[in-house]
Scaffold this motif. Sequence first.
Motif, PDB file in Angstrom:
ATOM      1  N   SER A  17      26.010 -12.928   9.022  1.00 54.21           N
ATOM      2  CA  SER A  17      25.420 -11.719   8.438  1.00 54.21           C
ATOM      3  C   SER A  17      25.766 -11.525   6.962  1.00 54.21           C
ATOM      4  O   SER A  17      25.494 -10.477   6.383  1.00 54.21           O
ATOM      5  CB  SER A  17      25.891 -10.486   9.226  1.00 54.21           C
ATOM      6  N   ALA A  18      26.361 -12.530   6.337  1.00 52.42           N
ATOM      7  CA  ALA A  18      26.777 -12.397   4.934  1.00 52.42           C
ATOM      8  C   ALA A  18      25.572 -12.257   4.009  1.00 52.42           C
ATOM      9  O   ALA A  18      24.495 -12.798   4.277  1.00 52.42           O
ATOM     10  CB  ALA A  18      27.605 -13.614   4.528  1.00 52.42           C
ATOM     11  N   ASP A  19      25.770 -11.539   2.927  1.00 50.95           N
ATOM     12  CA  ASP A  19      24.720 -11.351   1.930  1.00 50.95           C
ATOM     13  C   ASP A  19      24.783 -12.502   0.922  1.00 50.95           C
ATOM     14  O   ASP A  19      25.783 -12.647   0.211  1.00 50.95           O
ATOM     15  CB  ASP A  19      24.947 -10.013   1.216  1.00 50.95           C
TER      16      ASP A  19
ATOM     17  N   TYR B  38      34.042 -16.440  -0.165  1.00 55.22           N
ATOM     18  CA  TYR B  38      35.159 -16.493  -1.107  1.00 55.22           C
ATOM     19  C   TYR B  38      35.914 -17.815  -0.993  1.00 55.22           C
ATOM     20  O   TYR B  38      36.261 -18.430  -2.002  1.00 55.22           O
ATOM     21  CB  TYR B  38      36.103 -15.310  -0.853  1.00 55.22           C
TER      22      TYR B  38
ATOM     23  N   PHE C  58      33.754 -10.670  -3.042  1.00 54.61           N
ATOM     24  CA  PHE C  58      32.805  -9.601  -2.742  1.00 54.61           C
ATOM     25  C   PHE C  58      32.360  -9.735  -1.292  1.00 54.61           C
ATOM     26  O   PHE C  58      31.743 -10.732  -0.919  1.00 54.61           O
ATOM     27  CB  PHE C  58      31.596  -9.670  -3.683  1.00 54.61           C
ATOM     28  N   GLY C  59      32.688  -8.736  -0.479  1.00 55.02           N
ATOM     29  CA  GLY C  59      32.268  -8.747   0.913  1.00 55.02           C
ATOM     30  C   GLY C  59      33.224  -9.529   1.801  1.00 55.02           C
ATOM     31  O   GLY C  59      33.976 -10.371   1.338  1.00 55.02           O
TER      32      GLY C  59
ATOM     33  N   ASP D 236      26.126 -11.778  -2.499  1.00 51.59           N
ATOM     34  CA  ASP D 236      27.584 -11.742  -2.675  1.00 51.59           C
ATOM     35  C   ASP D 236      28.116 -13.151  -2.929  1.00 51.59           C
ATOM     36  O   ASP D 236      28.967 -13.365  -3.796  1.00 51.59           O
ATOM     37  CB  ASP D 236      28.272 -11.178  -1.421  1.00 51.59           C
ATOM     38  N   TRP D 237      27.626 -14.099  -2.162  1.00 52.49           N
ATOM     39  CA  TRP D 237      28.080 -15.498  -2.313  1.00 52.49           C
ATOM     40  C   TRP D 237      27.722 -16.018  -3.704  1.00 52.49           C
ATOM     41  O   TRP D 237      28.524 -16.678  -4.357  1.00 52.49           O
ATOM     42  CB  TRP D 237      27.431 -16.381  -1.231  1.00 52.49           C
TER      43      TRP D 237
ATOM     44  N   ASP E 171      31.983 -10.397   5.251  1.00 52.83           N
ATOM     45  CA  ASP E 171      31.150 -10.523   6.442  1.00 52.83           C
ATOM     46  C   ASP E 171      31.188 -11.943   6.979  1.00 52.83           C
ATOM     47  O   ASP E 171      31.410 -12.892   6.229  1.00 52.83           O
ATOM     48  CB  ASP E 171      29.696 -10.165   6.094  1.00 52.83           C
TER      49      ASP E 171
ATOM     50  N   ARG F  22      36.447  -5.931  -3.316  1.00 52.39           N
ATOM     51  CA  ARG F  22      35.933  -6.774  -2.234  1.00 52.39           C
ATOM     52  C   ARG F  22      35.190  -5.944  -1.193  1.00 52.39           C
ATOM     53  O   ARG F  22      34.179  -6.367  -0.651  1.00 52.39           O
ATOM     54  CB  ARG F  22      37.081  -7.528  -1.562  1.00 52.39           C
ATOM     55  N   PHE F  23      35.727  -4.755  -0.907  1.00 53.78           N
ATOM     56  CA  PHE F  23      35.120  -3.914   0.122  1.00 53.78           C
ATOM     57  C   PHE F  23      34.235  -2.831  -0.484  1.00 53.78           C
ATOM     58  O   PHE F  23      34.102  -1.737   0.071  1.00 53.78           O
ATOM     59  CB  PHE F  23      36.222  -3.309   1.017  1.00 53.78           C
ATOM     60  N   GLY F  24      33.658  -3.129  -1.626  1.00 50.89           N
ATOM     61  CA  GLY F  24      32.685  -2.223  -2.241  1.00 50.89           C
ATOM     62  C   GLY F  24      33.221  -0.840  -2.521  1.00 50.89           C
ATOM     63  O   GLY F  24      32.515   0.154  -2.405  1.00 50.89           O
TER      64      GLY F  24
END
Length: 250
Positions: A95-97, A149, A88-89, A100-101, A91, A191-193
């Motif tokens: 700037s990662a969320d 990831y 997921f994501g 998501d992690w 970034d 992964r890219f929403g």
Amino acid sequence: MGTMISTRTAVVTGASSGIGAATARSLAAAGFRVVCAARRAERIEALAAEIGGLAVACDVTDRDEVDALAAAAGSPVHLLVNNAGGAFGADPVESADPADWRAMYDVNVLGLLHVTQALLPALRASGDGTILNVGSTAGRIAYEGGAGYTAAKHGTQVVTETLRLELCGEPIRVCEIAPGMVRTDEFSTKRFGGDQEKADQIYAGVPDPLVAEDVADAIVWMATRPSHVNVDELVIRPRAQAAQHKVHRI
């Protein structure tokens, strides 16, 4: 009483699409009774009907649902394919969320833990069990934008290695398959929403990425070696991908 050869039972998580669905089909073709587990009930019900298996709606991050999966699968279980996962994501660390992690760790590491713990008694009861975890080449290398990831898939790899050490001497094999670039219906889109264009860019110009059936084929091979043969890890990539950063594009 005649001798009865009992069918071997396999449990496949994340069986609603991609590698999981292809693996369920291939294992059924190889003679396994397949318990198809995933969150989307209607998809796995259709798959189970097609292959003569059993569908169990299950979110691997929910312990109660995982316990219900183990109860539905019954005992013995001969093969567990821990395939549920996801990215997921994409970034950078800066700037990662964190959400998501957390979601990636939850499914790729803790989900694997829940299902393995719940099914170990049934695997042990088989007298010849195999736990096969679906990792990734991302569990072996770092790349920009991939930290959440890659951290989770390094987790998958290390849990696999630890479990093999802890179960040494028991009749249970512990294996990992680590695919590189595999084109499936949903993985990159998720992964890219849902951004299909971004997802398509990953495979742009790559002549032949792996497909789910290629990975399923390798999983069945690993699972059907003689009992004394443990395929610790199998890294599988398309010919066009020499490394994470070296991909031939036309």
